[in-house]
Design a protein around this motif. Structure first.
Motif, PDB file in Angstrom:
ATOM      1  N   ARG A 168       0.858  -1.190   0.000  1.00  0.00           N
ATOM      2  CA  ARG A 168       0.000   0.000   0.000  1.00  0.00           C
ATOM      3  C   ARG A 168       0.893   1.238   0.000  1.00  0.00           C
ATOM      4  N   GLY A 169       0.266   2.383  -0.099  1.00  0.00           N
ATOM      5  CA  GLY A 169       1.025   3.619  -0.052  1.00  0.00           C
ATOM      6  C   GLY A 169       1.433   3.963   1.375  1.00  0.00           C
ATOM      7  N   LEU A 170       2.428   4.805   1.484  1.00  0.00           N
ATOM      8  CA  LEU A 170       2.879   5.244   2.811  1.00  0.00           C
ATOM      9  C   LEU A 170       1.895   6.232   3.430  1.00  0.00           C
ATOM     10  N   ARG A 171       1.722   6.126   4.727  1.00  0.00           N
ATOM     11  CA  ARG A 171       0.887   7.076   5.455  1.00  0.00           C
ATOM     12  C   ARG A 171       1.753   8.230   5.954  1.00  0.00           C
ATOM     13  N   GLN A 172       1.123   9.381   6.195  1.00  0.00           N
ATOM     14  CA  GLN A 172       1.857  10.531   6.701  1.00  0.00           C
ATOM     15  C   GLN A 172       2.492  10.228   8.056  1.00  0.00           C
ATOM     16  N   SER A 173       1.787   9.432   8.867  1.00  0.00           N
ATOM     17  CA  SER A 173       2.339   9.081  10.177  1.00  0.00           C
ATOM     18  C   SER A 173       3.611   8.253  10.027  1.00  0.00           C
ATOM     19  N   GLU A 174       3.688   7.442   8.965  1.00  0.00           N
ATOM     20  CA  GLU A 174       4.873   6.625   8.734  1.00  0.00           C
ATOM     21  C   GLU A 174       6.034   7.466   8.220  1.00  0.00           C
ATOM     22  N   LEU A 175       5.708   8.498   7.453  1.00  0.00           N
ATOM     23  CA  LEU A 175       6.763   9.398   6.991  1.00  0.00           C
ATOM     24  C   LEU A 175       7.364  10.189   8.144  1.00  0.00           C
ATOM     25  N   ARG A 176       6.599  10.322   9.220  1.00  0.00           N
ATOM     26  CA  ARG A 176       7.088  11.058  10.402  1.00  0.00           C
ATOM     27  C   ARG A 176       7.670  10.134  11.466  1.00  0.00           C
ATOM     28  N   ARG A 177       7.536   8.817  11.257  1.00  0.00           N
ATOM     29  CA  ARG A 177       7.994   7.869  12.268  1.00  0.00           C
ATOM     30  C   ARG A 177       9.515   7.736  12.209  1.00  0.00           C
ATOM     31  N   ALA A 178      10.154   7.823  13.340  1.00  0.00           N
ATOM     32  CA  ALA A 178      11.614   7.755  13.400  1.00  0.00           C
ATOM     33  C   ALA A 178      12.094   6.306  13.303  1.00  0.00           C
ATOM     34  N   THR A 179      12.851   6.010  12.287  1.00  0.00           N
ATOM     35  CA  THR A 179      13.572   4.739  12.158  1.00  0.00           C
ATOM     36  C   THR A 179      14.952   5.078  11.588  1.00  0.00           C
ATOM     37  N   PRO A 180      15.925   4.186  11.725  1.00  0.00           N
ATOM     38  CA  PRO A 180      17.248   4.466  11.171  1.00  0.00           C
ATOM     39  C   PRO A 180      17.245   4.631   9.657  1.00  0.00           C
ATOM     40  N   TRP A 181      16.149   4.181   8.986  1.00  0.00           N
ATOM     41  CA  TRP A 181      16.100   4.238   7.521  1.00  0.00           C
ATOM     42  C   TRP A 181      15.204   5.362   6.999  1.00  0.00           C
ATOM     43  N   ASN A 182      14.605   6.139   7.869  1.00  0.00           N
ATOM     44  CA  ASN A 182      13.699   7.194   7.415  1.00  0.00           C
ATOM     45  C   ASN A 182      14.522   8.404   6.951  1.00  0.00           C
ATOM     46  N   THR A 183      14.732   8.466   5.643  1.00  0.00           N
ATOM     47  CA  THR A 183      15.584   9.532   5.087  1.00  0.00           C
ATOM     48  C   THR A 183      14.860  10.880   4.991  1.00  0.00           C
ATOM     49  N   TYR A 184      13.600  10.932   5.461  1.00  0.00           N
ATOM     50  CA  TYR A 184      12.950  12.232   5.619  1.00  0.00           C
ATOM     51  C   TYR A 184      13.384  12.876   6.929  1.00  0.00           C
ATOM     52  N   LEU A 185      13.934  12.039   7.837  1.00  0.00           N
ATOM     53  CA  LEU A 185      14.321  12.534   9.154  1.00  0.00           C
ATOM     54  C   LEU A 185      15.838  12.507   9.378  1.00  0.00           C
ATOM     55  N   ILE A 186      16.517  11.484   8.848  1.00  0.00           N
ATOM     56  CA  ILE A 186      17.953  11.371   9.094  1.00  0.00           C
ATOM     57  C   ILE A 186      18.737  12.137   8.028  1.00  0.00           C
ATOM     58  N   ASP A 187      19.976  12.456   8.340  1.00  0.00           N
ATOM     59  CA  ASP A 187      20.868  13.073   7.365  1.00  0.00           C
ATOM     60  C   ASP A 187      21.672  11.983   6.650  1.00  0.00           C
ATOM     61  N   GLY A 188      21.912  12.193   5.367  1.00  0.00           N
ATOM     62  CA  GLY A 188      22.765  11.278   4.620  1.00  0.00           C
ATOM     63  C   GLY A 188      22.126   9.933   4.347  1.00  0.00           C
ATOM     64  N   LEU A 189      22.985   8.938   4.208  1.00  0.00           N
ATOM     65  CA  LEU A 189      22.542   7.587   3.849  1.00  0.00           C
ATOM     66  C   LEU A 189      22.014   6.826   5.061  1.00  0.00           C
ATOM     67  N   PRO A 190      21.100   5.885   4.858  1.00  0.00           N
ATOM     68  CA  PRO A 190      20.667   5.015   5.956  1.00  0.00           C
ATOM     69  C   PRO A 190      21.815   4.066   6.340  1.00  0.00           C
ATOM     70  N   PRO A 191      21.669   3.327   7.432  1.00  0.00           N
ATOM     71  CA  PRO A 191      22.788   2.504   7.928  1.00  0.00           C
ATOM     72  C   PRO A 191      23.088   1.259   7.099  1.00  0.00           C
ATOM     73  N   THR A 192      22.116   0.769   6.326  1.00  0.00           N
ATOM     74  CA  THR A 192      22.323  -0.454   5.545  1.00  0.00           C
ATOM     75  C   THR A 192      21.663  -0.306   4.177  1.00  0.00           C
ATOM     76  N   PRO A 193      22.030  -1.153   3.228  1.00  0.00           N
ATOM     77  CA  PRO A 193      21.270  -1.209   1.982  1.00  0.00           C
ATOM     78  C   PRO A 193      19.824  -1.598   2.261  1.00  0.00           C
ATOM     79  N   ILE A 194      18.947  -1.305   1.327  1.00  0.00           N
ATOM     80  CA  ILE A 194      17.534  -1.632   1.500  1.00  0.00           C
ATOM     81  C   ILE A 194      17.094  -2.744   0.551  1.00  0.00           C
TER      82      ILE A 194
END
Length: 386
Positions: A302-328
Motif C-alpha cells: 500500500r502507499g505510505l501514510r503521513q504518520s509513517e513518513l514522520r515515524r523515526a527509524t534508522p532508515w527514514n531519510t525524511y528525518l535522518i541526514d545522509g545515507l541510511p545505515p544499511t542497503p535496503i
C-alpha cells in the motif's frame, strides 16, 4: 602352377587391402563430413543407453547417414564407453564426429526442459519451458506461483526426468529475506540456511543449479558474485563522489535500484541523490522509509501514510541526514555502476510522471509543478479504475 596360384592370391590380397583401405578412408570421410540434418533436433539419451540405441535413434531422425559408421567412428575414437545421459542439441548439418563429441563430453544438457525459479520483488514464479531446436528459443510449457497456484502436472513430470535443467533467476531489488524464503521453497534444493548474508550482498543474476544442491552453497555463489561486482565498481568510481567506502556505495546503489522504474533513468536518479548528498540535503526517498517498516520482509502492499513518513527509524531519510545505515535491497550491476558514475546534472528532485518514469527538476518551483501534474494523473487513474 603353384607359382601362378600364389601370384594370383597375392594380387587378390593386395587388391583386398587396397579396398579395405579405401573403405576405411571413405568411412572416415563420411564420419567427419557435414551431416544430412536440415533442421536441428533435440536428442535425448536415457540413463543406461548405449551407442547402438543412440545411432539407431539418430538414423531414424535423419541426423546420420549410417548408424554403423557412427558406432565404428565412436569406437575408433575411444568414445563408445563415454556416452552421457541427457538432452543434447544436434544442430543442422552436424557431422557424426561432432555429435559423438557433444554426447560424450559431459556437462549440462544443451537441449530439452528447463525449470526456472524466478525470485521477484512482489511474487515468485516457477517457469517450465522447452527448447525448440528449430528456433533455439524456449517455449513455455507452464508458469505458476508456488505460493498460491496448484502445481501443474507438467512440472511434476519434468521433475522426474534426470536431464531436466534448473535455474534460479534473482531479480534486481529483492531483499535477502525474500531470497532466503524463496530458496527454502525450491524443492530441488537441500539443506538449511543458518547464516543470512548482510543486506545487499547477493548478486541479482541467473544461477544454474543441480538437484540436491545446498541452499547455503547457492547463497555463497550469490555473495561471491556480488563481492566481485562491488570491488570492480568501487575501483572504477568517479573522483569526488560523496561516498567514503564500498559499503556506502552499496547503500546508495540499493536506493537507486528501488527508485528506478525505467532503466535509462538510472544515471539521472543517481545524480539526484549524489547532488543531495553534496548539498547536505536529506535524501527523502520513500523506499528507505518502507524498509524501516518492513525490514525487507515482503512488500508494504500500500502507499505510505503521513504518520509513517514522520515515524523515526534508522532508515527514514525524511528525518535522518545522509545515507541510511544499511542497503535496503540487493542492487544489480547497473545500479552499482550508476552509483559510482552518475550523470552530470543539477537535478535535486524527481517525481513519477505517469509513464513508469520520472519528471526531474532543479528547483523546488519546477518540482512543485511536476508534482501537481502527477496528482492530476493519479486522480484520472482513480476515476478510470486503473
Amino acid at each position: 602352377m603353384w607359382r601362378a596360384l600364389a601370384s594370383n592370391m597375392l594380387t587378390v590380397l593386395v587388391v583386398g587391402l587396397f579396398l579395405i583401405a579405401g573403405l576405411v578412408l571413405w568411412g572416415k570421410a563420411q564420419y567427419t563430413a557435414e551431416g544430412p540434418l536440415e533442421t536441428a533436433i533435440c536428442l535425448r539419451v536415457e540413463r543406461g543407453s548405449n551407442m547402438a540405441r543412440v545411432s539407431q535413434d539418430l538414423q531414424e531422425q535423419g541426423a546420420v547417414t549410417s548408424g554403423m559408421i557412427f558406432r565404428l567412428g565412436a569406437q575408433y575414437s575411444d568414445k563408445s564407453q563415454e556416452l552421457k545421459a541427457g538432452s543434447f542439441l544436434v544442430r543442422e548439418r552436424a557431422s557424426m564426429e561432432e555429435i559423438v563429441e557433444d554426447i560424450t563430453k559431459g556437462g549440462a544438457s544443451t537441449c530439452g526442459t528447463e525449470v526456472v525459479y524466478r525470485i521477484g520483488v512482489t511474487s515468485n514464479k516457477v517457469l517450465v519451458r522447452e527448447l525448440d531446436p528449430a528456433t533455439l528459443e524456449f517455449v513455455e510449457v507452464a508458469e505458476f506461483d508456488p505460493a498460491v497456484d496448484e502445481v501443474p502436472n507438467s512440472y511434476t513430470e519434468k521433475r522426474e526426468q534426470a536431464d531436466t535443467r534448473y535455474r534460479i533467476a534473482m531479480a534486481e531489488g529483492v531483499t535477502n529475506w525474500q531470497v532466503v524464503e524463496a530458496l527454502k521453497a525450491i524443492d530441488v534444493l537441500a539443506g538449511e540456511v543458518t547464516d543470512v548474508p548482510a543486506e545487499g550482498m547477493l548478486a541479482p543474476d541467473s544461477y544454474e543449479v543441480r538437484p540436491g544442491a545446498e541452499r547455503s552453497a547457492v547463497l555463497q555463489r550469490m555473495v561471491e558474485k556480488q563481492q566481485l561486482r562491488i570491488g570492480a565498481a568501487w575501483e572504477n568510481r568517479q573522483e569526488g563522489l560523496p561516498l567514503e567506502s564500498p559499503e556506502e556505495m552499496l547503500i546508495l546503489a540499493s536506493i537507486i535500484e528501488k527508485e528506478t522504474g525505467v532503466p535509462e533513468e538510472r544515471g539521472q536518479v543517481a545524480s539526484v541523490f549524489v547532488n543531495r548528498l553534496e548539498k547536505g540535503m536529506k535524501l527523502q526517498t520513500d523506499p528507505t522509509v518502507i524498509y524501516g517498516i518492513t525490514k525487507g520482509q515482503g512488500t508494504l502492499g500500500r502507499g505510505l501514510r503521513q504518520s509513517e513518513l514522520r515515524r523515526a527509524t534508522p532508515w527514514n531519510t525524511y528525518l535522518i541526514d545522509g545515507l541510511p545505515p544499511t542497503p535496503i535491497a540487493n542492487p544489480g550491476l547497473a545500479s552499482l555502476e550508476a552509483a559510482v558514475a552518475p550523470e552530470k546534472t543539477d537535478f535535486v528532485f524527481f517525481v513519477a510522471d505517469g509513464t513508469g518514469g520520472h519528471a526531474f527538476a532543479e528547483t523546488l518551483q519546477e518540482h512543485n509543478r511536476n508534482v501537481a501534474k502527477w496528482r492530476e494523473i493519479e486522480a484520472q487513474q482513480k476515476e478510470s479504475g486503473n
